[in-house]
Design a protein around this motif. Structure first.
Motif, PDB file in Angstrom:
ATOM      1  N   UNK A   1       0.838  -1.198   0.000  1.00 56.84           N
ATOM      2  CA  UNK A   1       0.000   0.000   0.000  1.00 56.84           C
ATOM      3  C   UNK A   1       0.872   1.246   0.000  1.00 56.84           C
ATOM      4  N   UNK A   2       1.893   1.248   0.833  1.00 61.37           N
ATOM      5  CA  UNK A   2       2.809   2.393   0.879  1.00 61.37           C
ATOM      6  C   UNK A   2       3.497   2.569  -0.466  1.00 61.37           C
TER       7      UNK A   2
ATOM      8  N   UNK B   1      -5.765  14.621 -14.105  1.00 56.59           N
ATOM      9  CA  UNK B   1      -5.980  15.566 -12.998  1.00 56.59           C
ATOM     10  C   UNK B   1      -7.454  15.764 -12.623  1.00 56.59           C
ATOM     11  N   UNK B   2      -8.351  15.525 -13.531  1.00 57.16           N
ATOM     12  CA  UNK B   2      -9.774  15.719 -13.223  1.00 57.16           C
ATOM     13  C   UNK B   2     -10.467  14.440 -12.757  1.00 57.16           C
ATOM     14  N   UNK B   3      -9.747  13.346 -12.727  1.00 55.19           N
ATOM     15  CA  UNK B   3     -10.339  12.067 -12.321  1.00 55.19           C
ATOM     16  C   UNK B   3     -10.408  11.965 -10.804  1.00 55.19           C
ATOM     17  N   UNK B   4     -11.408  11.234 -10.342  1.00 56.59           N
ATOM     18  CA  UNK B   4     -11.484  10.862  -8.935  1.00 56.59           C
ATOM     19  C   UNK B   4     -10.731   9.544  -8.786  1.00 56.59           C
ATOM     20  N   UNK B   5      -9.734   9.544  -7.941  1.00 54.93           N
ATOM     21  CA  UNK B   5      -8.957   8.329  -7.688  1.00 54.93           C
ATOM     22  C   UNK B   5      -9.489   7.692  -6.414  1.00 54.93           C
ATOM     23  N   UNK B   6      -9.959   6.459  -6.535  1.00 58.41           N
ATOM     24  CA  UNK B   6     -10.465   5.710  -5.390  1.00 58.41           C
ATOM     25  C   UNK B   6      -9.490   4.579  -5.099  1.00 58.41           C
ATOM     26  N   UNK B   7      -9.337   4.275  -3.805  1.00 60.71           N
ATOM     27  CA  UNK B   7      -8.409   3.236  -3.378  1.00 60.71           C
ATOM     28  C   UNK B   7      -9.184   2.205  -2.560  1.00 60.71           C
ATOM     29  N   UNK B   8      -9.004   0.938  -2.896  1.00 64.14           N
ATOM     30  CA  UNK B   8      -9.664  -0.171  -2.195  1.00 64.14           C
ATOM     31  C   UNK B   8      -8.610  -0.978  -1.453  1.00 64.14           C
ATOM     32  N   UNK B   9      -8.798  -1.107  -0.120  1.00 68.17           N
ATOM     33  CA  UNK B   9      -7.859  -1.853   0.714  1.00 68.17           C
ATOM     34  C   UNK B   9      -8.627  -2.695   1.722  1.00 68.17           C
TER      35      UNK B   9
ATOM     36  N   UNK C   1      -5.351   1.918   7.990  1.00 65.90           N
ATOM     37  CA  UNK C   1      -4.635   2.986   8.692  1.00 65.90           C
ATOM     38  C   UNK C   1      -3.389   3.439   7.932  1.00 65.90           C
ATOM     39  N   UNK C   2      -2.841   2.578   7.108  1.00 65.88           N
ATOM     40  CA  UNK C   2      -1.648   2.914   6.332  1.00 65.88           C
ATOM     41  C   UNK C   2      -1.932   4.043   5.345  1.00 65.88           C
ATOM     42  N   UNK C   3      -3.159   4.149   4.898  1.00 65.72           N
ATOM     43  CA  UNK C   3      -3.487   5.164   3.891  1.00 65.72           C
ATOM     44  C   UNK C   3      -3.372   6.581   4.439  1.00 65.72           C
ATOM     45  N   UNK C   4      -3.258   6.711   5.770  1.00 63.68           N
ATOM     46  CA  UNK C   4      -3.099   8.039   6.362  1.00 63.68           C
ATOM     47  C   UNK C   4      -1.757   8.675   5.973  1.00 63.68           C
ATOM     48  N   UNK C   5      -0.782   7.858   5.619  1.00 61.93           N
ATOM     49  CA  UNK C   5       0.540   8.415   5.299  1.00 61.93           C
ATOM     50  C   UNK C   5       0.775   8.542   3.795  1.00 61.93           C
TER      51      UNK C   5
ATOM     52  N   UNK D   1     -10.876   9.024  -2.469  1.00 57.40           N
ATOM     53  CA  UNK D   1     -11.807   8.291  -1.624  1.00 57.40           C
ATOM     54  C   UNK D   1     -11.242   6.918  -1.318  1.00 57.40           C
ATOM     55  N   UNK D   2     -11.478   6.487  -0.089  1.00 54.44           N
ATOM     56  CA  UNK D   2     -10.999   5.194   0.372  1.00 54.44           C
ATOM     57  C   UNK D   2     -12.188   4.243   0.519  1.00 54.44           C
ATOM     58  N   UNK D   3     -12.046   3.044  -0.009  1.00 59.32           N
ATOM     59  CA  UNK D   3     -13.035   1.981   0.152  1.00 59.32           C
ATOM     60  C   UNK D   3     -12.354   0.857   0.921  1.00 59.32           C
TER      61      UNK D   3
END
Length: 90
Positions: A14-15, A29-37, A43-47, A53-55
């Motif tokens: 993830x890092x 640049x105009x896309x919404x980037x979503x991350x699925x974990x 908690x790793x996504x905080x860094x 958006x996080x899923x």
């Protein structure tokens, strides 16, 4: 446009996805980037950044189902099916 990055690997993976997310933001640049974990690594996504958006797949819920249910596979399938239907609807 929405882009979903699925990262169901380990903590370090993830890092290490940070350059990918940064590159996607730069290229689209105009896309919404979503991350699925998985929830145990959420908690790793905080860094890291460069996603909008996080899923989270709730691994604790899946483990609880495995420990409590006799008919495990149908219950887990239902949870995951509903999760991905919500994700698709978005």
């Amino acid at each position: 446009m929405k882009i979903l990055v699925i990262n169901l690997m380990r903590l370090g993976d993830i890092i290490q996805s940070e350059p990918l997310l940064r590159g996607l933001k730069k290229r689209y640049p105009n896309a919404e980037i979503h991350l699925l974990v998985y929830s145990n690594f959420a908690h790793t996504t905080e860094i890291i950044s460069h996603f909008d958006k996080l899923h989270i797949i709730d691994t604790k819920r899946i483990y609880d189902i495995v420990n409590l249910e006799k008919r495990v596979l149908p219950v887990i399938f239902t949870y995951l099916r509903d999760f991905f239907h919500k994700l698709k609807d978005e």
